[in-house]
Design a protein around this motif. Structure first.
Motif, PDB file in Angstrom:
ATOM      1  N   ILE A  96       0.856  -1.178   0.000  1.00 41.88           N
ATOM      2  CA  ILE A  96       0.000   0.000   0.000  1.00 41.88           C
ATOM      3  C   ILE A  96       0.894   1.230   0.000  1.00 41.88           C
ATOM      4  CG2 ILE A  96      -1.720   1.323   1.284  1.00 41.88           C
ATOM      5  CD1 ILE A  96      -2.669  -1.359   2.489  1.00 41.88           C
ATOM      6  N   TRP A  97       0.660   2.124  -0.946  1.00 38.84           N
ATOM      7  CA  TRP A  97       1.354   3.414  -0.979  1.00 38.84           C
ATOM      8  C   TRP A  97       0.379   4.435  -0.433  1.00 38.84           C
ATOM      9  CZ3 TRP A  97       3.472   3.244  -6.690  1.00 38.84           C
ATOM     10  CH2 TRP A  97       4.466   2.263  -6.773  1.00 38.84           C
ATOM     11  N   ASP A  98       0.627   4.889   0.796  1.00 35.83           N
ATOM     12  CA  ASP A  98      -0.288   5.787   1.478  1.00 35.83           C
ATOM     13  C   ASP A  98       0.508   6.708   2.387  1.00 35.83           C
ATOM     14  OD1 ASP A  98      -3.461   5.850   2.337  1.00 35.83           O
ATOM     15  OD2 ASP A  98      -2.117   6.423   3.963  1.00 35.83           O
ATOM     16  N   ALA A  99       0.032   7.908   2.585  1.00 35.45           N
ATOM     17  CA  ALA A  99       0.730   8.884   3.417  1.00 35.45           C
ATOM     18  C   ALA A  99       0.543   8.638   4.911  1.00 35.45           C
ATOM     19  CB  ALA A  99       0.262  10.295   3.055  1.00 35.45           C
ATOM     20  N   LYS A 100      -0.391   7.767   5.294  1.00 40.92           N
ATOM     21  CA  LYS A 100      -0.711   7.576   6.703  1.00 40.92           C
ATOM     22  C   LYS A 100      -0.269   6.228   7.274  1.00 40.92           C
ATOM     23  CE  LYS A 100      -4.785  10.469   6.302  1.00 40.92           C
ATOM     24  NZ  LYS A 100      -6.240  10.518   6.389  1.00 40.92           N
ATOM     25  N   VAL A 101       0.229   5.348   6.443  1.00 43.46           N
ATOM     26  CA  VAL A 101       0.525   3.982   6.867  1.00 43.46           C
ATOM     27  C   VAL A 101       1.909   3.882   7.504  1.00 43.46           C
ATOM     28  CG1 VAL A 101       0.882   1.616   6.045  1.00 43.46           C
ATOM     29  CG2 VAL A 101      -0.973   2.987   5.109  1.00 43.46           C
ATOM     30  N   ASN A 102       2.006   3.128   8.578  1.00 38.40           N
ATOM     31  CA  ASN A 102       3.284   2.741   9.168  1.00 38.40           C
ATOM     32  C   ASN A 102       3.425   1.241   8.977  1.00 38.40           C
ATOM     33  OD1 ASN A 102       4.340   5.174  10.310  1.00 38.40           O
ATOM     34  ND2 ASN A 102       2.713   5.062  11.833  1.00 38.40           N
ATOM     35  N   GLN A 103       4.437   0.825   8.234  1.00 36.63           N
ATOM     36  CA  GLN A 103       4.586  -0.598   7.940  1.00 36.63           C
ATOM     37  C   GLN A 103       5.088  -1.364   9.159  1.00 36.63           C
ATOM     38  OE1 GLN A 103       6.748  -1.513   4.389  1.00 36.63           O
ATOM     39  NE2 GLN A 103       6.637  -3.697   4.737  1.00 36.63           N
ATOM     40  N   VAL A 104       4.468  -2.515   9.392  1.00 35.31           N
ATOM     41  CA  VAL A 104       4.848  -3.411  10.478  1.00 35.31           C
ATOM     42  C   VAL A 104       5.437  -4.674   9.852  1.00 35.31           C
ATOM     43  CG1 VAL A 104       3.971  -4.784  12.414  1.00 35.31           C
ATOM     44  CG2 VAL A 104       3.026  -2.516  11.958  1.00 35.31           C
ATOM     45  N   ILE A 105       6.530  -5.171  10.420  1.00 40.31           N
ATOM     46  CA  ILE A 105       7.154  -6.391   9.919  1.00 40.31           C
ATOM     47  C   ILE A 105       6.220  -7.563  10.195  1.00 40.31           C
ATOM     48  CG2 ILE A 105       9.139  -7.928  10.075  1.00 40.31           C
ATOM     49  CD1 ILE A 105      10.804  -5.458  10.916  1.00 40.31           C
ATOM     50  N   LEU A 106       5.918  -8.326   9.161  1.00 37.75           N
ATOM     51  CA  LEU A 106       4.979  -9.439   9.230  1.00 37.75           C
ATOM     52  C   LEU A 106       5.334 -10.409  10.359  1.00 37.75           C
ATOM     53  CD1 LEU A 106       2.552 -10.842   7.806  1.00 37.75           C
ATOM     54  CD2 LEU A 106       4.235 -12.080   6.444  1.00 37.75           C
ATOM     55  N   ASN A 107       4.360 -10.736  11.161  1.00 37.01           N
ATOM     56  CA  ASN A 107       4.464 -11.707  12.257  1.00 37.01           C
ATOM     57  C   ASN A 107       5.455 -11.314  13.354  1.00 37.01           C
ATOM     58  OD1 ASN A 107       2.595 -13.402  10.982  1.00 37.01           O
ATOM     59  ND2 ASN A 107       4.208 -14.448   9.850  1.00 37.01           N
ATOM     60  N   ARG A 108       5.895 -10.049  13.377  1.00 37.29           N
ATOM     61  CA  ARG A 108       6.868  -9.627  14.380  1.00 37.29           C
ATOM     62  C   ARG A 108       6.333  -8.555  15.318  1.00 37.29           C
ATOM     63  NH1 ARG A 108      12.323  -9.570  12.806  1.00 37.29           N
ATOM     64  NH2 ARG A 108      12.681  -9.184  14.996  1.00 37.29           N
ATOM     65  N   GLY A 109       5.357  -7.779  14.866  1.00 37.40           N
ATOM     66  CA  GLY A 109       4.833  -6.702  15.700  1.00 37.40           C
ATOM     67  C   GLY A 109       5.810  -5.563  15.896  1.00 37.40           C
ATOM     68  N   VAL A 110       6.702  -5.370  14.931  1.00 42.02           N
ATOM     69  CA  VAL A 110       7.724  -4.327  15.011  1.00 42.02           C
ATOM     70  C   VAL A 110       7.543  -3.387  13.821  1.00 42.02           C
ATOM     71  CG1 VAL A 110      10.219  -3.882  14.933  1.00 42.02           C
ATOM     72  CG2 VAL A 110       9.346  -5.898  16.145  1.00 42.02           C
ATOM     73  N   PHE A 111       7.541  -2.081  14.096  1.00 41.33           N
ATOM     74  CA  PHE A 111       7.476  -1.125  12.994  1.00 41.33           C
ATOM     75  C   PHE A 111       8.751  -1.210  12.170  1.00 41.33           C
ATOM     76  CE2 PHE A 111       4.504   1.013  15.958  1.00 41.33           C
ATOM     77  CZ  PHE A 111       3.402   1.065  15.119  1.00 41.33           C
ATOM     78  N   LEU A 112       8.609  -1.251  10.868  1.00 42.53           N
ATOM     79  CA  LEU A 112       9.760  -1.353   9.971  1.00 42.53           C
ATOM     80  C   LEU A 112      10.717  -0.190  10.184  1.00 42.53           C
ATOM     81  CD1 LEU A 112      11.285  -2.678   7.647  1.00 42.53           C
ATOM     82  CD2 LEU A 112       9.817  -1.394   6.063  1.00 42.53           C
ATOM     83  N   GLN A 113      10.194   1.029  10.313  1.00 43.06           N
ATOM     84  CA  GLN A 113      11.076   2.191  10.488  1.00 43.06           C
ATOM     85  C   GLN A 113      11.902   2.072  11.767  1.00 43.06           C
ATOM     86  OE1 GLN A 113      11.533   4.683   8.098  1.00 43.06           O
ATOM     87  NE2 GLN A 113      13.329   4.935   9.385  1.00 43.06           N
ATOM     88  N   ASP A 114      11.309   1.551  12.851  1.00 44.20           N
ATOM     89  CA  ASP A 114      12.060   1.359  14.091  1.00 44.20           C
ATOM     90  C   ASP A 114      13.194   0.357  13.884  1.00 44.20           C
ATOM     91  OD1 ASP A 114      10.321   3.118  15.306  1.00 44.20           O
ATOM     92  OD2 ASP A 114       9.197   1.560  16.373  1.00 44.20           O
ATOM     93  N   ALA A 115      12.909  -0.723  13.174  1.00 40.49           N
ATOM     94  CA  ALA A 115      13.931  -1.731  12.912  1.00 40.49           C
ATOM     95  C   ALA A 115      15.048  -1.150  12.057  1.00 40.49           C
ATOM     96  CB  ALA A 115      13.320  -2.958  12.235  1.00 40.49           C
ATOM     97  N   LEU A 116      14.690  -0.365  11.049  1.00 43.75           N
ATOM     98  CA  LEU A 116      15.704   0.261  10.189  1.00 43.75           C
ATOM     99  C   LEU A 116      16.542   1.255  10.968  1.00 43.75           C
ATOM    100  CD1 LEU A 116      13.619   0.843   6.936  1.00 43.75           C
ATOM    101  CD2 LEU A 116      15.451  -0.838   7.273  1.00 43.75           C
ATOM    102  N   ASP A 117      15.896   2.042  11.843  1.00 50.40           N
ATOM    103  CA  ASP A 117      16.628   3.000  12.659  1.00 50.40           C
ATOM    104  C   ASP A 117      17.605   2.298  13.589  1.00 50.40           C
ATOM    105  OD1 ASP A 117      15.253   5.072  11.453  1.00 50.40           O
ATOM    106  OD2 ASP A 117      13.915   5.433  13.161  1.00 50.40           O
ATOM    107  N   LYS A 118      17.158   1.212  14.199  1.00 50.22           N
ATOM    108  CA  LYS A 118      18.030   0.449  15.104  1.00 50.22           C
ATOM    109  C   LYS A 118      19.191  -0.154  14.339  1.00 50.22           C
ATOM    110  CE  LYS A 118      17.930  -3.174  18.573  1.00 50.22           C
ATOM    111  NZ  LYS A 118      17.121  -4.179  19.255  1.00 50.22           N
ATOM    112  N   TRP A 119      18.917  -0.713  13.181  1.00 50.67           N
ATOM    113  CA  TRP A 119      19.953  -1.331  12.364  1.00 50.67           C
ATOM    114  C   TRP A 119      20.999  -0.318  11.915  1.00 50.67           C
ATOM    115  CZ3 TRP A 119      21.002  -0.668   7.048  1.00 50.67           C
ATOM    116  CH2 TRP A 119      21.925  -1.575   6.519  1.00 50.67           C
ATOM    117  N   SER A 120      20.532   0.902  11.570  1.00 56.92           N
ATOM    118  CA  SER A 120      21.454   1.929  11.072  1.00 56.92           C
ATOM    119  C   SER A 120      22.143   2.713  12.182  1.00 56.92           C
ATOM    120  CB  SER A 120      20.706   2.896  10.147  1.00 56.92           C
ATOM    121  OG  SER A 120      19.807   3.687  10.890  1.00 56.92           O
ATOM    122  N   GLY A 121      21.766   2.461  13.441  1.00 53.79           N
ATOM    123  CA  GLY A 121      22.402   3.132  14.558  1.00 53.79           C
ATOM    124  C   GLY A 121      21.800   4.487  14.909  1.00 53.79           C
ATOM    125  N   LYS A 122      20.634   4.789  14.391  1.00 48.13           N
ATOM    126  CA  LYS A 122      19.993   6.087  14.717  1.00 48.13           C
ATOM    127  C   LYS A 122      19.413   6.064  16.104  1.00 48.13           C
ATOM    128  CE  LYS A 122      18.814   7.674  10.145  1.00 48.13           C
ATOM    129  NZ  LYS A 122      17.790   8.117   9.245  1.00 48.13           N
TER     130      LYS A 122
END
Length: 122
Positions: A96-122
């Motif tokens: 879904i391409w939408d301005a309001k959606v926050n993607q969640v990693i399937l079956n993990r309950g983790v926001f994708l952006q949070d995982a990316l931020d953690k991985w990149s050291g932000k």
């Protein structure tokens, strides 16, 4: 049924407005949709609340028909084809391409952006 991408029109394909009309096209997203259609790997549909059962109940059938016409006219003029229009997703909707959606990693309950931020050291 082929997989498909749902693309919101308000604020994604066109600038958001507070009225029934569709705003000015957003070139970058129009180009993304055209490219996706051109590849032929996945279908593209307009995913919008404009034609939802709730909107039909509030505004009536004539309103829904006018919204469908606005969207079809916008697609024909800016994308070159009339895309299918829906207000709901099904199993074949993969993105879904939408301005309001926050993607969640399937079956993990983790926001994708949070995982990316953690991985990149932000």
């Amino acid at each position: 049924m082929r997989n498909w991408i749902g693309v919101e029109i308000d604020g994604v394909l066109a600038k958001y407005t507070d009225d029934e009309q569709i705003g000015v096209p957003i070139k970058n997203m129009i180009d993304n949709v055209k490219h996706t259609i051109h590849t032929g790997y996945i279908d593209v549909k307009i995913l919008t609340r404009r034609i939802s059962p709730e909107e039909r109940e509030i505004h009536g059938e004539d309103y829904i028909l006018s919204q469908i016409q606005y969207i079809q006219d916008f697609c024909k003029k800016n994308i070159g084809v009339i895309l299918p229009i829906t207000s709901h997703i099904d199993k074949s909707c993969t993105v879904i391409w939408d301005a309001k959606v926050n993607q969640v990693i399937l079956n993990r309950g983790v926001f994708l952006q949070d995982a990316l931020d953690k991985w990149s050291g932000k």
